[in-house]
Design a protein around this motif. Structure first.
Motif, mmCIF file in Angstrom:
data_model
loop_
_atom_site.group_PDB
_atom_site.id
_atom_site.type_symbol
_atom_site.label_atom_id
_atom_site.label_comp_id
_atom_site.label_asym_id
_atom_site.label_seq_id
_atom_site.Cartn_x
_atom_site.Cartn_y
_atom_site.Cartn_z
ATOM 1 N N GLN A 89 9.606 8.383 -6.622
ATOM 2 C CA GLN A 89 8.953 7.924 -8.008
ATOM 3 C C GLN A 89 8.829 8.830 -9.222
ATOM 4 O O GLN A 89 9.127 10.138 -9.051
ATOM 5 C CB GLN A 89 7.289 7.498 -7.553
ATOM 6 N N LEU A 94 2.650 9.169 2.108
ATOM 7 C CA LEU A 94 3.211 7.853 2.756
ATOM 8 C C LEU A 94 4.678 8.014 3.018
ATOM 9 O O LEU A 94 5.389 8.653 1.937
ATOM 10 C CB LEU A 94 2.797 6.757 1.664
ATOM 11 N N LYS A 99 0.927 11.303 -11.696
ATOM 12 C CA LYS A 99 1.659 10.362 -10.746
ATOM 13 C C LYS A 99 1.102 9.031 -11.299
ATOM 14 O O LYS A 99 0.469 8.513 -10.438
ATOM 15 C CB LYS A 99 1.219 10.621 -9.342
ATOM 16 N N GLN A 141 2.587 6.291 -10.752
ATOM 17 C CA GLN A 141 2.590 4.853 -9.957
ATOM 18 C C GLN A 141 2.456 5.335 -8.507
ATOM 19 O O GLN A 141 2.681 4.815 -7.558
ATOM 20 C CB GLN A 141 4.326 4.645 -9.654
ATOM 21 N N ALA A 142 1.231 6.229 -8.368
ATOM 22 C CA ALA A 142 0.654 6.468 -7.061
ATOM 23 C C ALA A 142 0.014 5.164 -6.426
ATOM 24 O O ALA A 142 -0.166 4.273 -7.130
ATOM 25 C CB ALA A 142 -0.710 7.355 -7.684
ATOM 26 N N PRO A 143 0.301 5.363 -5.072
ATOM 27 C CA PRO A 143 0.029 4.173 -4.418
ATOM 28 C C PRO A 143 -1.808 3.801 -4.319
ATOM 29 O O PRO A 143 -2.357 4.171 -3.237
ATOM 30 C CB PRO A 143 0.345 4.287 -3.038
ATOM 31 N N ILE A 144 -2.271 3.222 -5.257
ATOM 32 C CA ILE A 144 -3.856 2.911 -5.505
ATOM 33 C C ILE A 144 -3.888 1.674 -5.529
ATOM 34 O O ILE A 144 -3.177 0.924 -6.405
ATOM 35 C CB ILE A 144 -4.201 3.941 -6.840
ATOM 36 N N ALA A 145 -4.601 0.922 -4.746
ATOM 37 C CA ALA A 145 -5.095 -0.415 -4.582
ATOM 38 C C ALA A 145 -5.888 -1.046 -5.653
ATOM 39 O O ALA A 145 -6.110 -2.397 -5.785
ATOM 40 C CB ALA A 145 -5.795 -0.659 -3.264
ATOM 41 N N PHE A 197 7.173 5.769 2.274
ATOM 42 C CA PHE A 197 7.927 5.040 1.486
ATOM 43 C C PHE A 197 7.923 6.127 0.035
ATOM 44 O O PHE A 197 9.026 6.078 -0.588
ATOM 45 C CB PHE A 197 7.191 3.806 0.943
ATOM 46 N N GLU A 198 6.877 6.867 -0.151
ATOM 47 C CA GLU A 198 6.914 7.762 -1.270
ATOM 48 C C GLU A 198 7.934 8.724 -1.080
ATOM 49 O O GLU A 198 8.996 9.184 -2.108
ATOM 50 C CB GLU A 198 5.616 8.500 -1.372
ATOM 51 N N GLY A 213 4.261 12.981 -1.825
ATOM 52 C CA GLY A 213 3.381 12.118 -1.207
ATOM 53 C C GLY A 213 3.196 12.143 0.202
ATOM 54 O O GLY A 213 4.078 12.699 0.883
ATOM 55 N N ASP A 248 11.551 6.657 -1.036
ATOM 56 C CA ASP A 248 11.946 6.106 -2.283
ATOM 57 C C ASP A 248 11.760 6.879 -3.422
ATOM 58 O O ASP A 248 12.720 6.547 -4.449
ATOM 59 C CB ASP A 248 10.968 4.563 -2.583
#
Length: 123
Positions: free
Chosen positions: A30, A22, A103, A105-109, A24-25, A20, A28
């Motif tokens: 995923q 970011l 993916k 759990q992708a960081p999508i809002a 945190f990706e 990722g 941490d």
């Protein structure tokens, strides 16, 4: 060589990766889920009922999880190409590979079920 009508399909091969853009990706991790459709020619394997004349789906699944849990990349596009290239480079019976990387759990809002990319590579 071109593609063949004979297919090995692996669905839902899962592993934790640190891919990722970011921070945190990368920190941490995923889950990533991979589907692979492998184009082969089963004629020789089927004629002799011989695993050595085809691609071992167990070995390919293990290789996929090694790549997913291995060196981080920013893009799942890069991960998909890396997996497809490894399959073609390491399994001679595979003439072409279609690889989809999910993916979930992708960081999508916004609410979503899944995000995925698919690549197709052949010899």
């Amino acid at each position: 060589m071109g593609t063949r009508a004979d297919l090995i399909k692996l669905r839902g091969v899962s592993a934790v990766g640190y891919h990722g853009v970011l921070d945190f990706e990368r920190r941490d991790g995923q889950p990533f889920v991979v589907d692979a459709v492998l184009h082969c020619d089963f004629a020789e394997a089927a004629a002799g009922d011989d695993l050595t004349k085809t691609a071992s789906y167990a070995e390919i699944a293990e290789r996929i999880t090694q790549i997913v849990s291995g060196e981080p990349v920013s893009l799942i596009e890069t991960l998909a190409v890396r997996i497809a290239n490894a399959i073609l480079g390491e399994f001679a019976a595979v003439d072409a590979a279609e690889v989809t990387v999910h993916k979930p759990q992708a960081p999508i809002a916004v609410p979503f079920d899944d995000v995925a990319v698919t690549v197709f590579r052949e010899r």
